[in-house]
Design a protein around this motif. Sequence first.
Motif, PDB file in Angstrom:
ATOM      1  N   PRO A  31       0.682  -0.953   0.039  1.00  0.00           N
ATOM      2  CA  PRO A  31       0.103  -0.189  -0.088  1.00  0.00           C
ATOM      3  C   PRO A  31       0.903   1.124   0.086  1.00  0.00           C
ATOM      4  CG  PRO A  31      -0.139  -1.147   2.093  1.00  0.00           C
ATOM      5  CD  PRO A  31       0.823  -2.019   1.200  1.00  0.00           C
ATOM      6  N   VAL A  32       0.466   2.127  -0.975  1.00  0.00           N
ATOM      7  CA  VAL A  32       1.090   3.524  -0.645  1.00  0.00           C
ATOM      8  C   VAL A  32       0.237   4.555   0.190  1.00  0.00           C
ATOM      9  CG1 VAL A  32       1.535   5.556  -1.937  1.00  0.00           C
ATOM     10  CG2 VAL A  32       1.937   3.455  -2.999  1.00  0.00           C
ATOM     11  N   LEU A  33       1.028   5.035   1.180  1.00  0.00           N
ATOM     12  CA  LEU A  33       0.380   5.895   2.159  1.00  0.00           C
ATOM     13  C   LEU A  33       0.535   7.295   1.908  1.00  0.00           C
ATOM     14  CD1 LEU A  33       0.910   3.870   5.206  1.00  0.00           C
ATOM     15  CD2 LEU A  33      -0.972   3.646   3.555  1.00  0.00           C
ATOM     16  N   ASP A  34      -0.039   8.172   1.747  1.00  0.00           N
ATOM     17  CA  ASP A  34       0.152   9.800   1.505  1.00  0.00           C
ATOM     18  C   ASP A  34      -0.124  10.518   2.572  1.00  0.00           C
ATOM     19  OD1 ASP A  34       1.239   9.943  -1.297  1.00  0.00           O
ATOM     20  OD2 ASP A  34      -0.651   9.410  -1.877  1.00  0.00           O
ATOM     21  N   THR A  35       0.716  11.381   3.288  1.00  0.00           N
ATOM     22  CA  THR A  35       0.643  12.381   4.190  1.00  0.00           C
ATOM     23  C   THR A  35       0.503  13.697   3.468  1.00  0.00           C
ATOM     24  OG1 THR A  35       2.920  12.785   5.066  1.00  0.00           O
ATOM     25  CG2 THR A  35       1.664  10.707   5.789  1.00  0.00           C
ATOM     26  N   LEU A  36       0.704  14.691   4.371  1.00  0.00           N
ATOM     27  CA  LEU A  36       0.836  15.984   4.001  1.00  0.00           C
ATOM     28  C   LEU A  36       2.089  16.239   3.183  1.00  0.00           C
ATOM     29  CD1 LEU A  36      -0.500  19.104   3.720  1.00  0.00           C
ATOM     30  CD2 LEU A  36       0.571  19.427   5.881  1.00  0.00           C
ATOM     31  N   ARG A  37       3.099  15.861   3.630  1.00  0.00           N
ATOM     32  CA  ARG A  37       4.246  15.897   3.052  1.00  0.00           C
ATOM     33  C   ARG A  37       5.183  14.907   2.636  1.00  0.00           C
ATOM     34  NH1 ARG A  37       7.414  19.190   7.823  1.00  0.00           N
ATOM     35  NH2 ARG A  37       6.438  17.411   9.029  1.00  0.00           N
ATOM     36  N   THR A  38       4.732  13.716   2.905  1.00  0.00           N
ATOM     37  CA  THR A  38       5.446  12.589   2.636  1.00  0.00           C
ATOM     38  C   THR A  38       4.625  11.593   2.071  1.00  0.00           C
ATOM     39  OG1 THR A  38       4.856  11.313   4.588  1.00  0.00           O
ATOM     40  CG2 THR A  38       6.527  12.628   4.749  1.00  0.00           C
ATOM     41  N   ARG A  39       5.148  10.507   1.256  1.00  0.00           N
ATOM     42  CA  ARG A  39       4.789   9.161   0.659  1.00  0.00           C
ATOM     43  C   ARG A  39       5.407   8.228   1.059  1.00  0.00           C
ATOM     44  NH1 ARG A  39       2.678   8.956  -5.496  1.00  0.00           N
ATOM     45  NH2 ARG A  39       0.857   9.850  -4.350  1.00  0.00           N
ATOM     46  N   LEU A  40       4.688   7.131   1.669  1.00  0.00           N
ATOM     47  CA  LEU A  40       5.165   5.885   1.960  1.00  0.00           C
ATOM     48  C   LEU A  40       4.787   4.877   0.764  1.00  0.00           C
ATOM     49  CD1 LEU A  40       4.593   7.565   4.672  1.00  0.00           C
ATOM     50  CD2 LEU A  40       4.469   5.244   5.676  1.00  0.00           C
ATOM     51  N   ARG A  41       6.021   4.371   0.192  1.00  0.00           N
ATOM     52  CA  ARG A  41       5.873   3.356  -0.648  1.00  0.00           C
ATOM     53  C   ARG A  41       6.782   2.225  -0.483  1.00  0.00           C
ATOM     54  NH1 ARG A  41      10.926   3.558  -2.849  1.00  0.00           N
ATOM     55  NH2 ARG A  41      12.113   5.303  -2.930  1.00  0.00           N
ATOM     56  N   ARG A 136       3.194   8.056  12.019  1.00  0.00           N
ATOM     57  CA  ARG A 136       1.660   8.223  12.176  1.00  0.00           C
ATOM     58  C   ARG A 136       0.802   7.339  11.348  1.00  0.00           C
ATOM     59  NH1 ARG A 136       0.083  13.838  13.208  1.00  0.00           N
ATOM     60  NH2 ARG A 136       0.180  13.842  10.820  1.00  0.00           N
ATOM     61  N   ALA A 137       1.094   7.861   9.907  1.00  0.00           N
ATOM     62  CA  ALA A 137       0.345   6.886   8.836  1.00  0.00           C
ATOM     63  C   ALA A 137       0.510   5.421   8.924  1.00  0.00           C
ATOM     64  CB  ALA A 137       0.917   7.540   7.551  1.00  0.00           C
ATOM     65  N   ALA A 138       1.920   5.097   9.179  1.00  0.00           N
ATOM     66  CA  ALA A 138       2.011   3.534   9.194  1.00  0.00           C
ATOM     67  C   ALA A 138       1.167   3.129  10.538  1.00  0.00           C
ATOM     68  CB  ALA A 138       3.404   3.288   9.329  1.00  0.00           C
ATOM     69  N   ARG A 139       1.269   3.513  11.401  1.00  0.00           N
ATOM     70  CA  ARG A 139       0.602   3.101  12.865  1.00  0.00           C
ATOM     71  C   ARG A 139      -0.967   3.163  12.390  1.00  0.00           C
ATOM     72  NH1 ARG A 139      -0.512   7.759  16.891  1.00  0.00           N
ATOM     73  NH2 ARG A 139      -2.113   8.077  15.065  1.00  0.00           N
ATOM     74  N   ASP A 140      -1.268   4.109  11.687  1.00  0.00           N
ATOM     75  CA  ASP A 140      -3.014   4.288  11.627  1.00  0.00           C
ATOM     76  C   ASP A 140      -3.438   2.953  10.487  1.00  0.00           C
ATOM     77  OD1 ASP A 140      -2.932   6.309  13.085  1.00  0.00           O
ATOM     78  OD2 ASP A 140      -3.355   7.789  11.668  1.00  0.00           O
ATOM     79  N   TRP A 141      -2.604   2.845   9.637  1.00  0.00           N
ATOM     80  CA  TRP A 141      -2.682   2.004   8.677  1.00  0.00           C
ATOM     81  C   TRP A 141      -2.855   0.369   9.497  1.00  0.00           C
ATOM     82  CZ3 TRP A 141       0.250  -2.552   7.431  1.00  0.00           C
ATOM     83  CH2 TRP A 141      -0.150  -3.338   6.342  1.00  0.00           C
ATOM     84  N   ALA A 142      -1.811   0.242  10.090  1.00  0.00           N
ATOM     85  CA  ALA A 142      -1.858  -0.909  10.978  1.00  0.00           C
ATOM     86  C   ALA A 142      -3.129  -1.272  11.841  1.00  0.00           C
ATOM     87  CB  ALA A 142      -0.537  -1.040  11.873  1.00  0.00           C
ATOM     88  N   ARG A 163      10.976  10.109  22.481  1.00  0.00           N
ATOM     89  CA  ARG A 163      10.017  11.513  22.348  1.00  0.00           C
ATOM     90  C   ARG A 163       9.002  11.000  21.270  1.00  0.00           C
ATOM     91  NH1 ARG A 163      14.782  14.392  23.376  1.00  0.00           N
ATOM     92  NH2 ARG A 163      15.215  14.799  20.878  1.00  0.00           N
ATOM     93  N   LEU A 164       9.605  10.704  20.464  1.00  0.00           N
ATOM     94  CA  LEU A 164       8.536  10.685  19.081  1.00  0.00           C
ATOM     95  C   LEU A 164       7.507   9.237  19.539  1.00  0.00           C
ATOM     96  CD1 LEU A 164       7.657  10.643  16.179  1.00  0.00           C
ATOM     97  CD2 LEU A 164       9.448   9.458  15.375  1.00  0.00           C
ATOM     98  N   ALA A 165       7.805   8.442  19.975  1.00  0.00           N
ATOM     99  CA  ALA A 165       6.933   7.312  20.416  1.00  0.00           C
ATOM    100  C   ALA A 165       5.918   7.848  21.301  1.00  0.00           C
ATOM    101  CB  ALA A 165       7.509   6.000  21.109  1.00  0.00           C
ATOM    102  N   ASP A 166       6.221   8.823  22.218  1.00  0.00           N
ATOM    103  CA  ASP A 166       5.323   9.518  23.277  1.00  0.00           C
ATOM    104  C   ASP A 166       4.498  10.382  22.536  1.00  0.00           C
ATOM    105  OD1 ASP A 166       4.856  10.427  26.119  1.00  0.00           O
ATOM    106  OD2 ASP A 166       5.085  12.213  25.152  1.00  0.00           O
ATOM    107  N   ARG A 167       5.080  11.318  21.411  1.00  0.00           N
ATOM    108  CA  ARG A 167       4.202  11.873  20.616  1.00  0.00           C
ATOM    109  C   ARG A 167       3.133  11.307  20.025  1.00  0.00           C
ATOM    110  NH1 ARG A 167       6.647  15.697  16.403  1.00  0.00           N
ATOM    111  NH2 ARG A 167       4.617  16.347  16.406  1.00  0.00           N
TER     112      ARG A 167
END
Length: 201
Positions: A31-41, A136-142, A163-167
Amino acid sequence: MTPLPASLLAGTPPPPGPCADLGAAMRALVPVLDTLRTRLRAPTLGDFPAWASLMDGPRSVHMGGPLSPEDAAYDFAACVATWTLRGHGAWAVEARDGALLGFVMVGFEPSDREPELGWMMLPEAEGQGLAHEAARAARDWARAMGLASLVSYVGPANARSLRLADRLGARPDPAAQAAFAGTDDADTVVMRHWGAPGGPA
């Protein structure tokens, strides 16, 4: 260990033909996941040199590194292969202009007790919130795919990733961390995104 082909270490794509076509067809299923500034491919061989540089860089100490190019190649292949074995795996993270930023993954390495959300960004992509956006996109997809649990395994000295995991809303799971007692990963901090405390039985 037998040295790997120079073409692999350089990220040279396979020659055209039926095998290359099959590889492209399999990547198209990721799956390709698009965010505001990134694309996961899906990752490609052309992404490997960046992976190798991250696994041999100063921050690799938080990810089992530094790794030789050969060991990094096996690590890369294992993280990508998880797609065919478990239905989740690594994504390459691109900027909207196509520049490679790093990688995020919903992985499951041999030492893992349950699926893990992980990330590693190239130095030039750090400090801009891009890792948070992509993870966040990968987490929400999972979660949408129905995974019963998701954690992030973070070294105690890796303050940036903690810090990132906490965010992302993850919280420490001491019961899951206790499962690593007596192993080389005993000090790993288990940050739980969701799922039962302590992880799967």
